[in-house]
Design a protein around this motif. Structure first.
Motif, short mmCIF file in Angstrom:
data_model
loop_
_atom_site.label_atom_id
_atom_site.label_comp_id
_atom_site.label_asym_id
_atom_site.label_seq_id
_atom_site.Cartn_x
_atom_site.Cartn_y
_atom_site.Cartn_z
N ARG A 113 0.86 -1.20 0.00
CA ARG A 113 0.00 0.00 0.00
C ARG A 113 0.89 1.24 0.00
O ARG A 113 1.53 1.56 0.99
N GLU A 176 -3.42 7.86 5.65
CA GLU A 176 -3.47 6.74 6.58
C GLU A 176 -3.43 5.43 5.79
O GLU A 176 -3.62 5.41 4.59
N TYR A 177 -3.17 4.36 6.50
CA TYR A 177 -3.22 3.02 5.90
C TYR A 177 -2.31 2.89 4.68
O TYR A 177 -2.70 2.39 3.63
N ASP A 179 1.90 1.84 3.57
CA ASP A 179 3.17 1.29 4.02
C ASP A 179 4.33 2.23 3.71
O ASP A 179 5.40 2.13 4.32
#
Length: 227
Positions: A113, A176-177, A179
């Motif tokens: 991600r 957010e969310y 890597d």
């Protein structure tokens, strides 16, 4: 290869020059860097939705010029010309790199991600394509969320680096969310520390990854040429 490796840095905007030149001096002081600036490229690229044949020819001609100037490696610093740079590299007798390929590999090593903040709209589509091609080469399934930072490029062009960095950090704080967060343009490298202060996500910028990978390729190329 020259006694001191000569690396040609090809720029389409002068605000990309300082970050990569400083990074090259820090990470590869043994190399000799020459900067080739063609500002008309970014001006003309901003006027068209697609990478035109004329722009592609100009990108390829710049690589030929760098090779004629005895460059041992060629690194482009503008993110809006990926397909043309790949064509230039296919015919060049020395390593040629797009601005962000090394950063893409580093981001994919962090996870699947990935978020990308960009400040120059024409660069986004090509970079997204290059990222997904990099993921396919590695056999990875990855998602990329692109976030446009409005006003940051104009601030940098006006000399307001603090505003440029603050705007990019504000964008990063809302992510957010992910890597990894990539800062798309070389000119965004000044914001890296400001971004790190507002997020726990891994932050990547192009210059460091690009110089490290270019050094590896040039040195490997030189060794293979001697064998």
């Amino acid at each position: 290869m020259n006694p001191r490796p000569r690396i040609a840095l090809i720029h389409a905007t002068r605000i990309a020059m300082a970050p990569i030149e400083a990074t090259a001096t820090r990470l590869w002081p043994e190399a000799e860097t020459i900067s080739i600036l063609e500002e008309g490229l970014s001006v003309d690229r901003a006027k068209t939705a697609e990478l035109t044949g004329d722009l592609a020819r100009r990108i390829i001609d710049l690589c030929r010029y760098a090779v004629a100037a005895r460059a041992d490696g060629v690194l482009y610093t503008c993110s809006a010309f990926g397909a043309a740079i790949s064509r230039a590299g296919a015919e060049a007798p020395v390593p040629v790199m797009t601005p962000n390929e090394a950063m893409f590999d580093a981001a994919l090593s962090q996870g699947s991600r990935v978020a990308m903040i960009y400040t120059f709209p024409p660069a986004a589509a090509g970079m997204e394509l290059e990222f997904h091609e990099a993921a396919r080469r590695q056999g990875r399934e990855a998602t990329l969320r692109s976030v446009f930072c409005d006003g940051a490029l104009e601030a940098k062009q006006a000399g307001d680096v603090a505003a440029h960095d603050r705007l990019i950090a504000d964008c990063a704080a809302d992510i957010e969310y992910a890597d990894a967060i990539m800062l798309a343009q070389f000119s965004m490298a000044s914001a890296e520390e400001a971004v790190r202060r507002v997020t726990d996500i891994s932050v990547l910028s192009s210059p460091g990854a690009a110089i490290t990978e270019m050094r590896r390729r040039v040195e490997s190329f030189g060794m293979s040429a001697k064998s």
